[in-house]
Scaffold this motif. Structure first.
Motif, mmCIF file in Angstrom:
data_model
loop_
_atom_site.group_PDB
_atom_site.id
_atom_site.type_symbol
_atom_site.label_atom_id
_atom_site.label_comp_id
_atom_site.label_asym_id
_atom_site.label_seq_id
_atom_site.Cartn_x
_atom_site.Cartn_y
_atom_site.Cartn_z
ATOM 1 N N GLY A 150 15.151 70.521 24.409
ATOM 2 C CA GLY A 150 15.190 70.142 23.002
ATOM 3 C C GLY A 150 16.239 69.090 22.705
ATOM 4 N N PHE A 151 17.413 69.216 23.314
ATOM 5 C CA PHE A 151 18.478 68.236 23.089
ATOM 6 C C PHE A 151 18.097 66.879 23.672
ATOM 7 C CE2 PHE A 151 22.476 66.147 24.333
ATOM 8 C CZ PHE A 151 23.118 66.134 23.108
ATOM 9 N N ALA A 176 17.802 67.150 13.197
ATOM 10 C CA ALA A 176 18.416 67.308 11.874
ATOM 11 C C ALA A 176 19.925 67.171 11.965
ATOM 12 C CB ALA A 176 18.035 68.662 11.289
ATOM 13 N N GLY A 177 20.526 67.738 13.025
ATOM 14 C CA GLY A 177 21.970 67.594 13.195
ATOM 15 C C GLY A 177 22.392 66.160 13.442
ATOM 16 N N LEU A 178 21.629 65.432 14.248
ATOM 17 C CA LEU A 178 21.952 64.026 14.509
ATOM 18 C C LEU A 178 21.822 63.173 13.254
ATOM 19 C CD1 LEU A 178 20.163 63.579 17.963
ATOM 20 C CD2 LEU A 178 22.628 63.551 17.565
ATOM 21 N N LYS A 179 20.840 63.483 12.413
ATOM 22 C CA LYS A 179 20.629 62.690 11.202
ATOM 23 C C LYS A 179 21.727 62.911 10.161
ATOM 24 C CE LYS A 179 16.731 60.819 12.444
ATOM 25 N NZ LYS A 179 16.640 59.361 12.725
ATOM 26 N N THR A 180 22.411 64.040 10.232
ATOM 27 C CA THR A 180 23.446 64.328 9.229
ATOM 28 C C THR A 180 24.818 63.774 9.612
ATOM 29 O OG1 THR A 180 23.846 66.488 10.264
ATOM 30 C CG2 THR A 180 22.279 66.414 8.436
ATOM 31 N N PRO A 187 27.004 73.269 14.843
ATOM 32 C CA PRO A 187 26.145 74.214 14.099
ATOM 33 C C PRO A 187 24.714 74.277 14.641
ATOM 34 C CG PRO A 187 27.444 72.892 12.583
ATOM 35 C CD PRO A 187 27.630 72.288 13.942
ATOM 36 N N ALA A 188 24.174 73.132 15.061
ATOM 37 C CA ALA A 188 22.828 73.131 15.637
ATOM 38 C C ALA A 188 22.800 73.883 16.960
ATOM 39 C CB ALA A 188 22.342 71.694 15.825
ATOM 40 N N VAL A 189 23.850 73.717 17.756
ATOM 41 C CA VAL A 189 23.932 74.439 19.024
ATOM 42 C C VAL A 189 23.999 75.948 18.770
ATOM 43 C CG1 VAL A 189 25.361 74.831 21.067
ATOM 44 C CG2 VAL A 189 25.006 72.504 20.225
ATOM 45 N N LEU A 213 30.140 81.504 19.159
ATOM 46 C CA LEU A 213 29.651 80.179 18.809
ATOM 47 C C LEU A 213 30.255 79.685 17.501
ATOM 48 C CD1 LEU A 213 25.891 80.580 19.809
ATOM 49 C CD2 LEU A 213 27.620 79.217 20.970
ATOM 50 N N ARG A 214 30.491 80.590 16.560
ATOM 51 C CA ARG A 214 31.155 80.193 15.317
ATOM 52 C C ARG A 214 32.600 79.779 15.561
ATOM 53 N NH1 ARG A 214 27.756 78.728 11.317
ATOM 54 N NH2 ARG A 214 26.173 80.308 10.913
ATOM 55 N N LYS A 215 33.286 80.494 16.440
ATOM 56 C CA LYS A 215 34.654 80.102 16.790
ATOM 57 C C LYS A 215 34.670 78.747 17.464
ATOM 58 C CE LYS A 215 37.910 82.204 16.437
ATOM 59 N NZ LYS A 215 38.914 82.218 15.337
ATOM 60 N N ARG A 216 33.646 78.473 18.275
ATOM 61 C CA ARG A 216 33.534 77.161 18.912
ATOM 62 C C ARG A 216 33.360 76.077 17.855
ATOM 63 N NH1 ARG A 216 29.206 74.094 20.254
ATOM 64 N NH2 ARG A 216 29.448 72.613 21.965
ATOM 65 N N GLU A 217 32.593 76.354 16.813
ATOM 66 C CA GLU A 217 32.423 75.382 15.739
ATOM 67 C C GLU A 217 33.764 75.064 15.082
ATOM 68 O OE1 GLU A 217 29.478 76.260 12.841
ATOM 69 O OE2 GLU A 217 28.089 77.082 14.307
#
Length: 314
Positions: free
Chosen positions: A109-110, A200-204, A234-236, A307-311
């Protein structure tokens, strides 16, 4: 008349705008949109909450298809499944399958999101075609790949034509690599959804950030991995969590391609539950279903937390 009443200013007559606002507020108070949620809640109650509740009840009984009476047995089902090693083997295969699916689905996907990021006509058409597997039935996808990956299937014929000699590798018959092949199929089916989330993440990502990195002398490669990729956290988080937890509940693709074989090397927990229930051992199957529910719940919270801590760090 009191002093307060004498000094109180007379109220101005309400204008049309004020009357309209009052009427709108009255309409809003007299409508109950929450009532429209009742059918959805009823479906959830009947098909999710009640079966989950009965999972916790029947797992501690001797319910089976060989007798009418249902008696409580305590923890006997859990100790029996733990003693023969079948449950832990299925749990280990399920975890391996989930990790492999999460890796393949997110890598595919990436990569597709990066390749198709530009809004050209060709890229838009490609995005639509890559979403078709997401909309297809998982069983249909599994049976299609089962036909393609047979020793006499189309893939071996294609490879044999390229190599110039017959090629008859059993893609779904290798006890070592079949779990990887099935994980690739699962990741292929859902890679379109991951592609959309990454797009969507890349577009933002603001263009100003990229321009600042370019002005500072960063190359295109460095700016992508050091500036844009961290902003996709966030997308990850969403893609990894959904891929992990969704594949742990997988059944249809594995059932259609291998049925749990060869030699039970792809027998994930839902396949094991399906076979046990088909044998009439309803209590044991319910016990394994409860274990899967608890495993998904226990895995979901740490994964999402990490994953949230990574963000936050990125």
């Amino acid at each position: 008349m009191s002093t307060i009443e004498r000094t109180r200013a007379p109220r101005a007559p309400a204008g049309p705008a004020a009357r309209t606002r009052r009427r709108a507020g009255t309409v809003n108070r007299r409508t109950y949109p929450a009532w429209f949620l009742l059918p959805a809640f009823a479906i959830l109650l009947v098909f999710f909450f009640l079966p989950t509740l009965f999972n916790f009840i029947y797992a501690f009984t001797d319910w089976s298809g060989f007798k009418a009476a249902i008696n409580p047995v305590g923890l006997d089902n859990f100790t029996e499944l733990a003693s023969n090693g079948s449950l832990f083997r299925a749990l280990r295969i399920t975890l391996l399958y989930a990790v492999l699916v999460a890796i393949f689905q997110n890598v595919f996907g990436f990569g597709l999101a990066v390749l198709l990021e530009r809004d050209t006509l060709l890229n838009r058409i490609a995005r639509v075609f890559l979403l078709i597997p997401v909309l297809m039935s998982a069983l249909a996808v599994g049976y299609i790949f089962q036909a393609l990956l047979k020793p006499e299937g189309s893939l071996n014929q294609l490879i044999g034509g390229v190599l110039g000699h017959p090629f008859d590798y059993a893609w779904l018959g290798d006890t070592t690599w079949t779990i990887v092949v099935v994980s690739v199929i699962h990741g292929w089916k859902w890679m379109g959804l991951s592609m959309l989330i990454y797009l969507a993440g890349l577009k933002t990502i603001p263009d100003d950030v990229i321009e600042a990195a370019r002005i500072d002398g960063a190359s295109r490669w460095y700016a992508f991995w050091r500036v844009r990729a961290p902003l996709l956290a966030p997308a990850v988080t969403f893609n990894v969590a959904t891929a992990l937890l969704g594949s742990m509940n997988g059944f249809d693709i594995v059932q259609a391609t291998t049925g749990g074989g060869p030699a039970r090397t792809t027998e994930i927990l839902n396949i094991f539950i399906f076979r046990t229930f088909g044998q009439g051992l309803f209590a044991q199957a319910t016990t394994m279903s409860l274990m899967l529910f608890l495993l998904v719940a226990l895995l979901a919270f740490p994964v999402i937390y990490l994953l949230r801590k990574r963000e936050e760090i990125l």
